[in-house]
Design a protein around this motif. Structure first.
Motif, mmCIF file in Angstrom:
data_model
loop_
_atom_site.group_PDB
_atom_site.id
_atom_site.type_symbol
_atom_site.label_atom_id
_atom_site.label_comp_id
_atom_site.label_asym_id
_atom_site.label_seq_id
_atom_site.Cartn_x
_atom_site.Cartn_y
_atom_site.Cartn_z
ATOM 1 N N ALA A 212 0.826 -1.213 0.000
ATOM 2 C CA ALA A 212 0.000 0.000 0.000
ATOM 3 C C ALA A 212 0.855 1.255 0.000
ATOM 4 O O ALA A 212 0.489 2.269 -0.614
ATOM 5 C CB ALA A 212 -0.942 -0.010 1.204
ATOM 6 N N ASP A 213 2.004 1.216 0.694
ATOM 7 C CA ASP A 213 2.891 2.379 0.703
ATOM 8 C C ASP A 213 3.464 2.625 -0.692
ATOM 9 O O ASP A 213 3.539 3.771 -1.154
ATOM 10 C CB ASP A 213 4.032 2.164 1.687
ATOM 11 C CG ASP A 213 3.581 2.210 3.132
ATOM 12 O OD1 ASP A 213 2.657 2.998 3.439
ATOM 13 O OD2 ASP A 213 4.123 1.456 3.956
ATOM 14 N N SER A 214 3.861 1.552 -1.372
ATOM 15 C CA SER A 214 4.400 1.692 -2.720
ATOM 16 C C SER A 214 3.373 2.325 -3.648
ATOM 17 O O SER A 214 3.703 3.198 -4.465
ATOM 18 C CB SER A 214 4.827 0.327 -3.259
ATOM 19 O OG SER A 214 5.362 0.436 -4.561
ATOM 20 N N LEU A 215 2.121 1.909 -3.520
ATOM 21 C CA LEU A 215 1.076 2.478 -4.369
ATOM 22 C C LEU A 215 0.830 3.943 -4.016
ATOM 23 O O LEU A 215 0.610 4.772 -4.901
ATOM 24 C CB LEU A 215 -0.216 1.679 -4.225
ATOM 25 C CG LEU A 215 -1.392 2.170 -5.076
ATOM 26 C CD1 LEU A 215 -1.022 2.208 -6.552
ATOM 27 C CD2 LEU A 215 -2.615 1.290 -4.848
ATOM 28 N N ARG A 216 0.875 4.284 -2.740
ATOM 29 C CA ARG A 216 0.679 5.686 -2.329
ATOM 30 C C ARG A 216 1.753 6.578 -2.948
ATOM 31 O O ARG A 216 1.461 7.661 -3.465
ATOM 32 C CB ARG A 216 0.696 5.766 -0.803
ATOM 33 C CG ARG A 216 0.619 7.167 -0.238
ATOM 34 C CD ARG A 216 0.306 7.130 1.245
ATOM 35 N NE ARG A 216 1.228 6.274 1.981
ATOM 36 C CZ ARG A 216 2.415 6.678 2.439
ATOM 37 N NH1 ARG A 216 2.829 7.919 2.205
ATOM 38 N NH2 ARG A 216 3.197 5.853 3.128
ATOM 39 N N TRP A 217 2.988 6.126 -2.921
ATOM 40 C CA TRP A 217 4.067 6.914 -3.516
ATOM 41 C C TRP A 217 3.918 6.992 -5.037
ATOM 42 O O TRP A 217 4.188 8.038 -5.641
ATOM 43 C CB TRP A 217 5.423 6.302 -3.144
ATOM 44 C CG TRP A 217 5.694 6.342 -1.668
ATOM 45 C CD1 TRP A 217 5.380 7.351 -0.808
ATOM 46 C CD2 TRP A 217 6.312 5.318 -0.882
ATOM 47 N NE1 TRP A 217 5.762 7.022 0.474
ATOM 48 C CE2 TRP A 217 6.344 5.783 0.464
ATOM 49 C CE3 TRP A 217 6.848 4.064 -1.164
ATOM 50 C CZ2 TRP A 217 6.885 5.033 1.502
ATOM 51 C CZ3 TRP A 217 7.388 3.322 -0.137
ATOM 52 C CH2 TRP A 217 7.409 3.799 1.181
ATOM 53 N N ALA A 218 3.499 5.890 -5.645
ATOM 54 C CA ALA A 218 3.305 5.898 -7.101
ATOM 55 C C ALA A 218 2.224 6.895 -7.495
ATOM 56 O O ALA A 218 2.364 7.627 -8.492
ATOM 57 C CB ALA A 218 2.939 4.491 -7.587
ATOM 58 N N ARG A 219 1.146 6.930 -6.733
ATOM 59 C CA ARG A 219 0.074 7.878 -7.040
ATOM 60 C C ARG A 219 0.532 9.317 -6.839
ATOM 61 O O ARG A 219 0.137 10.213 -7.592
ATOM 62 C CB ARG A 219 -1.144 7.569 -6.166
ATOM 63 C CG ARG A 219 -1.919 6.342 -6.655
ATOM 64 C CD ARG A 219 -3.008 5.924 -5.702
ATOM 65 N NE ARG A 219 -3.816 4.859 -6.292
ATOM 66 C CZ ARG A 219 -4.643 4.085 -5.577
ATOM 67 N NH1 ARG A 219 -4.744 4.259 -4.260
ATOM 68 N NH2 ARG A 219 -5.340 3.139 -6.180
ATOM 69 N N GLN A 220 1.363 9.542 -5.839
ATOM 70 C CA GLN A 220 1.892 10.881 -5.633
ATOM 71 C C GLN A 220 2.758 11.291 -6.819
ATOM 72 O O GLN A 220 2.661 12.413 -7.328
ATOM 73 C CB GLN A 220 2.701 10.944 -4.345
ATOM 74 C CG GLN A 220 3.250 12.346 -4.057
ATOM 75 C CD GLN A 220 4.253 12.352 -2.917
ATOM 76 O OE1 GLN A 220 4.461 11.335 -2.253
ATOM 77 N NE2 GLN A 220 4.879 13.485 -2.693
ATOM 78 N N ALA A 221 3.612 10.362 -7.277
ATOM 79 C CA ALA A 221 4.459 10.659 -8.430
ATOM 80 C C ALA A 221 3.622 10.951 -9.666
ATOM 81 O O ALA A 221 3.918 11.875 -10.434
ATOM 82 C CB ALA A 221 5.403 9.483 -8.697
ATOM 83 N N LEU A 222 2.551 10.170 -9.866
ATOM 84 C CA LEU A 222 1.693 10.392 -11.030
ATOM 85 C C LEU A 222 1.026 11.762 -10.958
ATOM 86 O O LEU A 222 0.900 12.454 -11.975
ATOM 87 C CB LEU A 222 0.643 9.285 -11.122
ATOM 88 C CG LEU A 222 -0.188 9.249 -12.408
ATOM 89 C CD1 LEU A 222 0.706 9.044 -13.618
ATOM 90 C CD2 LEU A 222 -1.232 8.141 -12.324
ATOM 91 N N SER A 223 0.621 12.189 -9.771
ATOM 92 C CA SER A 223 0.012 13.516 -9.633
ATOM 93 C C SER A 223 1.029 14.619 -9.928
ATOM 94 O O SER A 223 0.675 15.660 -10.496
ATOM 95 C CB SER A 223 -0.567 13.695 -8.223
ATOM 96 O OG SER A 223 0.469 13.781 -7.250
ATOM 97 N N LEU A 224 2.300 14.388 -9.583
ATOM 98 C CA LEU A 224 3.332 15.378 -9.883
ATOM 99 C C LEU A 224 3.646 15.413 -11.374
ATOM 100 O O LEU A 224 4.052 16.456 -11.903
ATOM 101 C CB LEU A 224 4.597 15.077 -9.079
ATOM 102 C CG LEU A 224 4.470 15.217 -7.557
ATOM 103 C CD1 LEU A 224 5.795 14.905 -6.879
ATOM 104 C CD2 LEU A 224 3.978 16.608 -7.164
ATOM 105 N N VAL A 225 3.468 14.291 -12.048
ATOM 106 C CA VAL A 225 3.594 14.277 -13.508
ATOM 107 C C VAL A 225 2.475 15.108 -14.121
ATOM 108 O O VAL A 225 2.689 15.916 -15.032
ATOM 109 C CB VAL A 225 3.565 12.835 -14.047
ATOM 110 C CG1 VAL A 225 3.478 12.838 -15.578
ATOM 111 C CG2 VAL A 225 4.794 12.072 -13.604
ATOM 112 N N GLU A 226 1.262 14.908 -13.620
ATOM 113 C CA GLU A 226 0.100 15.608 -14.175
ATOM 114 C C GLU A 226 0.191 17.112 -13.977
ATOM 115 O O GLU A 226 -0.325 17.886 -14.783
ATOM 116 C CB GLU A 226 -1.173 15.050 -13.530
ATOM 117 C CG GLU A 226 -1.454 13.596 -13.929
ATOM 118 C CD GLU A 226 -2.534 12.956 -13.078
ATOM 119 O OE1 GLU A 226 -2.932 13.566 -12.065
ATOM 120 O OE2 GLU A 226 -2.959 11.828 -13.425
#
Length: 416
Positions: free
Chosen positions: A276-290
């Motif tokens: 779950a932590d890995s997914l949370r960080w991935a989603r944060q990275a995706l939002s920073l891409v957007e």
């Protein structure tokens, strides 16, 4: 699977059978159906369920229709089979949804054939049927049961891929609820059911909503949930000497091929209980891409942007920290404040001389000295206190990372 039910393995009813057999067999159907329906759960505990459940009702209907259709075939050459065929395909789909192989349903067909054959033998004696007619009726009965088994196999194979995918999606949901909600046993059972080997390390990947996915490009061990509001997938990874092995180049290429139109973000490689932590960080990275803070690309890896993710983990909080740590400059005119902040950032990050800072800022060294005196005045003892100075440097770095991408986007827009 399925094997023939003995004997002969015929694909269709032998012909011709005396049509008078239909007259003999038809009155037996209600009691024969009841006998088969009672015998199957006695012999196969997995079918011992309340009669009102959908599965038991489907099995009951299947037995009744099988007998009616068999007698109809004896009575006429080619009765309609559309509704009949769908019934036995549905039974195969039920087995797939239950997560079983077809062994149980195959056994149920055998039991049905055995019970029916015992009844046929009694009828043959009662109506003085010849051994030739009885043998042909036996061949017809077993050929018919083979046909039903083939229909169920077709339904099973149609449903099995979708059922496995659904079960793997549930497995992914379980893994993301760990460590508090899912037991190792529950995960292990579902993994075994879906033929998925539980890895030591995993990388979660965040996917933009509505992203086009080339499913055939994904490796078979990747768990996928593209139906979620925030689509994601899990990529199994290995470990070396206790250290996680980040997403390999081959896995990155796989993700780029699977999502050719949109960037995806890969979280950190972590022990599976921290998925779950890995997914949370991935989603944060995706939002920073957007938002343009991280560079666009086919696969953005959190491994490459750890400090940025940490600094920008809460952008609203950055503003609040800046407001407090830079309180002495809050009332300054916007342009003046921006110049002082830029000078302060350069001072804290380079520790250079006035001349060196002036070259970086493209101003005169005397201007730098004047600004530093102003900063000392506005911020007072914060620049000499180690904790305050550290907090100021952190928040300035975060503001610089965030504002740099904003400036680059504006410059790009102006050039366009």
């Amino acid at each position: 699977m399925p094997r023939t039910l003995e004997p002969g393995g015929l694909d269709q009813l032998p012909s011709p059978l005396p049509r008078r057999l239909a007259t003999i067999l038809r009155p037996e159907l209600p009691s024969l159906a009841q006998e088969i329906i009672e015998e199957i759960p006695r012999a196969l505990p997995e079918y011992d369920r309340p009669l009102q459940t959908p599965y038991s009702q489907a099995l009951t209907i299947g037995v009744e229709r099988a007998l009616i259709q068999f007698v109809a075939r004896v009575a006429e050459a080619s009765p309609s089979t559309v509704r009949h065929d769908d019934t036995y395909r549905r039974l195969g789909r039920f087995e797939a949804h239950e997560g079983r192989s077809l062994d149980s349903l195959q056994a149920a067909y055998r039991i049905g054939a055995q019970v029916a054959w015992r009844r046929v033998m009694r009828l043959a004696a009662r109506h003085d049927l010849s051994s030739t007619v009885t043998a042909r009726l036996a061949d017809a009965l077993f050929a018919y049961m083979n046909e039903l088994a083939s229909l169920s196999l077709a339904g099973y194979m149609d449903a099995r891929p979708a059922e496995i995918e659904d079960q793997r999606r549930r497995l992914l949901q379980l893994l993301l609820r760990r460590p508090t909600s899912a037991s190792d046993r529950a995960i292990g059972e579902l993994a075994e059911l879906t033929d998925w080997e539980v890895p030591a390390e995993v990388t979660l990947v965040a996917v933009p909503p509505d992203a086009r996915c080339v499913r055939g490009a994904l490796d078979c061990d990747v768990l996928v949930d593209l139906t979620a509001d925030e689509p994601h997938l899990l990529v199994p990874c290995g470990s070396s000497a206790g250290a996680p092995v980040p997403l390999s180049d081959e896995r990155r290429a796989m993700l780029a091929e699977a999502f050719p139109d949109d960037p995806v973000a890969a979280g950190l490689t972590v022990p599976i209980e921290f998925a779950a932590d890995s997914l949370r960080w991935a989603r944060q990275a995706l939002s920073l891409v957007e938002t343009g803070i991280l560079d666009d690309g086919p696969v953005i890896s959190c491994e490459d942007h750890l400090v940025t993710l940490w600094l920008l983990s809460d952008c609203t909080l950055i503003d609040q920290v800046a407001r407090r740590q830079l309180a002495g400059m809050n009332d300054l005119e916007h342009g003046q404040r921006e110049r002082l902040v830029a000078t302060l950032h350069t001072w804290l990050t380079t520790r250079g001389t006035a001349a060196e800072m002036a070259e970086t800022l493209h101003v005169h060294p005397q201007t730098v000295r004047h600004r530093i005196k102003r900063l000392e005045k506005e911020l007072g003892g914060r620049l000499t206190d180690p904790d305050d100075r550290f907090a100021i440097e952190i928040v300035l770095r975060a503001m610089w990372v965030r504002n740099r991408s904003r400036t680059e986007r504006e410059e790009y827009r102006d050039e366009g």
